[in-house]
Design an enzyme around this catalytic site. Sequence first.
Site, short mmCIF file in Angstrom:
data_model
loop_
_atom_site.label_atom_id
_atom_site.label_comp_id
_atom_site.label_asym_id
_atom_site.label_seq_id
_atom_site.Cartn_x
_atom_site.Cartn_y
_atom_site.Cartn_z
N ASP A 49 0.83 -1.19 0.00
CA ASP A 49 0.00 0.00 0.00
C ASP A 49 0.88 1.25 0.00
O ASP A 49 0.61 2.22 -0.72
CB ASP A 49 -0.92 -0.03 1.22
CG ASP A 49 -1.80 1.21 1.31
OD1 ASP A 49 -2.66 1.38 0.43
OD2 ASP A 49 -1.62 1.99 2.25
N GLU B 232 -1.45 -5.36 -4.18
CA GLU B 232 -0.52 -4.60 -3.35
C GLU B 232 0.59 -5.50 -2.81
O GLU B 232 1.76 -5.11 -2.76
CB GLU B 232 -1.26 -3.93 -2.20
CG GLU B 232 -2.18 -2.81 -2.66
CD GLU B 232 -2.97 -2.19 -1.52
OE1 GLU B 232 -3.32 -1.00 -1.65
OE2 GLU B 232 -3.23 -2.88 -0.52
#
Length: 248
Positions: free
Chosen positions: A63, A135
């Site tokens: 992220d 991610e």
Amino acid sequence: MCKPGEETKSEEQSTTDELESSINYRFVNRQLLAEALTHRSYVNERRGHERVQDNERLEFFGDAVLGLLVGKMLFTRFPESREGVLARMKASLVDEETLAGLAAAMGLGRHLRLGRGEERSGGRERRSLLANTYEALLAAVYLDGGSEPAERIVERDFAPLLAGIASGASGRDFKTDFQEAAQSRFGTAPTYALIATDGPPHDRRFTVAAFVGSEQMGEGSGRSKKEAEQAAARECLARLAGGVGAEG
């Protein structure tokens, strides 16, 4: 003669080779790739039998990596844009819907290691799971090969989306647009209500409903209440564009 499990490992190697070809990156530390593709349901079913790490730590790091690299793209390509505009552009690019779409496009769901229950419940197509794995995979690439290969993946995946942002199709403040539309059409401002909160503490998903008067006009989800409200407002605008209006 093959030992038990060798065929399974060979098949798993074949599918990860396919994934590496799709992202144009070959892992040196293949354990990082395996970890990126491992859902916690898979780990839970093997607890006590083998040491397996799920991808949640990589998702956390991914992220941050994604935010940095997308932020760099926007900073470089839109030198005249102010901070607030860049922030909205970034939010629209890295939301769950976009990441899940990118993951689906590369066939990431086929490569996931899931527990039997998650498999039966359609985990390979679950948007939140796909977005999280995207991610995690990006983090694994970054840790294995550094920023350059990770940046190539982000450039390939997100550069085509920047045209939409430049034309105003993305990066919009959907809440403001919907408020103006609701005031114009119905003479009242919309309201928003949190209707659900799901997921573990490190990966909360908020679902918000948007109302005009007493009628629910849309619903949206996101990693924050603000993101969920933007998604709900976007759905409302699409509904208005289709000719559906609130009663009253």
